[in-house]
Write a protein that holds these residues in place. Structure first.
Motif: not given
Lengths: 456, 456
Positions: A177, A180, B429-430, B432-433, B435
């Motif tokens: 992550e 990313r 991550q949330r 990046n996605d 969300q």
């Protein structure tokens, strides 16, 4: 010995930072053997190498005569964001051990990649950008290199594609992550997106992957895209060249306080940290200016220097890269899924291999439970939670300091603390819960792997 | 403005490090209102406080006249392990934004706790040890404070028991593991191991927990064990006192290069970082020696300064701690499960509250998607992946720098970068996605919570 009071942390001024990398090959009497073209088994040319790597990096890879190579100004600017790295006097660890030894560590973990890998990542990304490329591909094991390259690529506006060893991809979702977040694409390896990945998946169903596999995939991915080149985070001469910044800063910091190192210790996977740390000191030894012990520490689970053979071998499982003369366990060697992902490589940098072969450095191997015990001991008194890889060096530094306690010698022990363990907490959890074991390959396993090395 | 060339990172020499903490209350005309004993609703005495806190800390809590309090030598030694923290000139961010502003940040993340929290943890653990205690109990939200206290306790050989807000315990298993590595016991809160925990679990089945709950549990656990005291990582006067090291170092670094700050920005949860960063500068304002804007940045999801009331309230959900006059949303306020766990507190340090009430500082609130956008922008050019909490300050620093771009003003903007986001990758991550959402409590929700604050 120094008469000045030595601070906890020696920081160089920005004006004292090195302006050129040091190429230890220039001072080596026995040069590392040349890379061989896998197609012809003849020494590879710069032109052939430049099909895989950036042109300037291909040149650096083959240059074994220029001692100092200037660091481009944009790379020096980037270095100033996170360097100079401190040389720390481990006063608290010395007290904890009750040793008369003076322990120093060069701490490379104070950047988001969490390791020294950024030193070469920015250099390689810079040359790719200068060449007008669109992007770079690479592999990553523990994840530090992939993170470093993601950071460098984001900074320069390059696309970055990372093949991450499957076991790390699964054990370290947060490492993925971070990459990313820096805009990289991360693919677990072996994948089904490359020919070599599909082949390896076919041969070893359910494999956890290895650095060797991931390298093959990244090389193939670069070859199949216009404007892309492959970059590698360890093993290569060019990488050790860039990493010499570690040793140059270390030496400058020691010199500033008139400290003469007696023992220098580094963990060794592919050799990037070790080679970088020791280069200027090996240079002194080669030129007869100074002498000291230099110890490479490798994991007992993947002991290329201490149990491998010094021969030509493939650098990758897919056998698409040039062959290199190095200490190797065989490119098909599948190390156990130990927790020091960054040290799970079957071979060793040809520079480090030649230095070891010539007796300029020693090597030893250590088991991972002892390594984690050292890591926890260090963390509690020095305040830094170390990476499992770095902790191999801590283990031996502590052991050497305890020997000094026996003999009463106040030796100067310097080791490389390559990074932090913030993304290795699964491994620490195993250790904390008493569930970590040691794995040492049998003689038969190693012999079987060595037997498969091609005769060149 | 400075005529000397300003390096990327300003490091103080160890000899330039502060030898005393600065107690801003000594210079405040309107002192923070006294803590009230929950049993009597009268100003609490040092003796009563010393039942909960260590004796020396109880004294520091009530001392609003001594301007400088010497830092004990063992604490200064520990500070030297990870301090001085650098004051970084954000050259790359300035270039990315195209702003004439000069941006500086005080980076407190270069230690394993990942934040400024270690500054007070070592002080509190030291006084506990000096008093001959066996151990300490505490709560932790995001986990930085718990980690910091675990590290300090391990260093001094104290037992450390941490109640960790349940949502963080589950979202950040690796944070928990760092604490365990440092020998701490970590319990998710609310737990069934304390009376107050059982009560809260009964009232709010399936609750994610909150800092307020965890505080109550930790206080109860300390009271029930011989030789234990409770320690707290924010809000309290003593904590802001210890954290003044941040501001003192920042000011010393700025002074070294003749830099006069125009705007100082800090994120504000309980107020420990903000209060510490701004103390010496507020002191200058109070003494009429200098003037500058000071901005507290809080999350829109938990806006105690900007939407709370300035009244006496409980510091904890279980109502076992002294009452404090502060900006508060009500001790029963349950903030949404935003990703800046360190800012999810219903109240604000009484020092910061009083300064805000007197117009010495401003406050603003920001939404988390904008905060993460700023975090990623910062990470890509400055190379540090920031904590979500710290990124609140980055958001406003960027906004102020962009205003300078409009006006052409070369203001000096200083902000506190309290820590790193290595244990917040679930949140990244949330983001990046795509969300991640924003949550802003309605006026009705806040009014309902404020209505439950007891009349004192």
């Amino acid at each position: 010995m120094s008469t000045k009071e030595i601070p906890y942390k020696i920081y160089l001024e920005e004006s004292e930072m090195p302006e050129a990398w040091y190429n230890v090959r220039a001072d080596m009497v026995n040069k590392p053997a040349p890379l061989l073209d896998p197609a012809t088994l003849q020494p590879i040319t710069e032109d052939a190498l430049a099909q895989v790597f950036c042109r300037e990096l291909a040149k650096q890879e083959l240059d074994d005569t220029t001692a100092y190579i200037p660091i481009p100004q944009p790379v020096r600017d980037f270095y100033r964001m996170y360097r100079p790295a401190p040389l720390v006097r481990a006063y608290c660890l010395e007290k904890e051990l009750g040793t008369p030894a003076h322990i120093y560590y060069k701490f490379e973990g104070n950047n988001t990649s969490g390791s020294h890998k950024l030193n070469s990542a920015i250099a390689q990304a810079y040359y790719a950008k200068e060449q007008g490329l669109k992007g770079v591909t690479t592999e990553t094991g523990a994840g530090q290199w992939g993170t470093a390259l993601s950071m460098a690529s984001a900074y320069l506006g390059l696309d970055c594609q990372v093949y991450m060893v499957k076991v790390s991809y699964e054990q370290k979702p947060f490492r993925r992550e971070v990459m990313r977040t820096y805009g990289a694409t991360v693919t677990p390896s072996p994948s089904m997106t490359t020919e070599v990945g599909r082949r390896i998946n076919g041969e070893f169903p359910g494999t956890n992957g290895s650095l060797g596999c991931a390298i093959s995939e990244a090389v193939e991915a670069a070859a199949n895209q216009e404007g892309y080149r492959y970059v590698l985070g360890s093993v290569l001469n060019q990488v050790l060249l860039h990493q010499s910044i570690i040793g140059l800063e270390t030496k400058a910091a020691l010199d500033k306080y008139d400290i003469t190192p007696d023992i220098i210790i580094g963990c060794a996977g592919g050799g990037s940290n070790l080679g970088g740390l020791i280069s200027p000191f090996v240079g002194q030894k080669l030129r007869g200016e100074a002498d000291m012990r230099i110890i490479a520490v490798e994991p007992a689970s993947c002991p290329s220097l201490t149990r491998g053979k010094y021969v030509y071998d493939f650098c990758d499982t897919g056998k698409v890269c040039p062959l290199q003369k190095m200490y190797t366990l065989g490119s098909g060697f599948m190390p156990s899924s130990s927790h020091a992902g960054g040290l799970r490589y079957h071979g060793m940098s040809s520079v480090v291999s030649q230095l070891y072969h010539d007796g300029l450095i020693e090597a030893t191997s250590v088991e991972q439970t002892g390594v984690f015990a050292a890591a926890v001991q260090f963390a509690k008194v020095e305040g830094i939670l170390p990476a499992p890889e770095s902790s191999h060096a801590i283990r031996v530094a502590i052991d050497e300091a305890l020997k000094c306690k026996q003999t009463g010698e106040a030796k100067n022990i310097v080791f490389g603390l390559t990074g932090t363990g913030y993304f290795d907490m699964y491994a620490y959890q195993r250790f904390n819960d008493g569930q970590m074991g040691d794995y040492i390959p049998t003689d038969e396993e190693i012999a079987a792997s060595l037997a498969k090395i091609p005769k060149v």
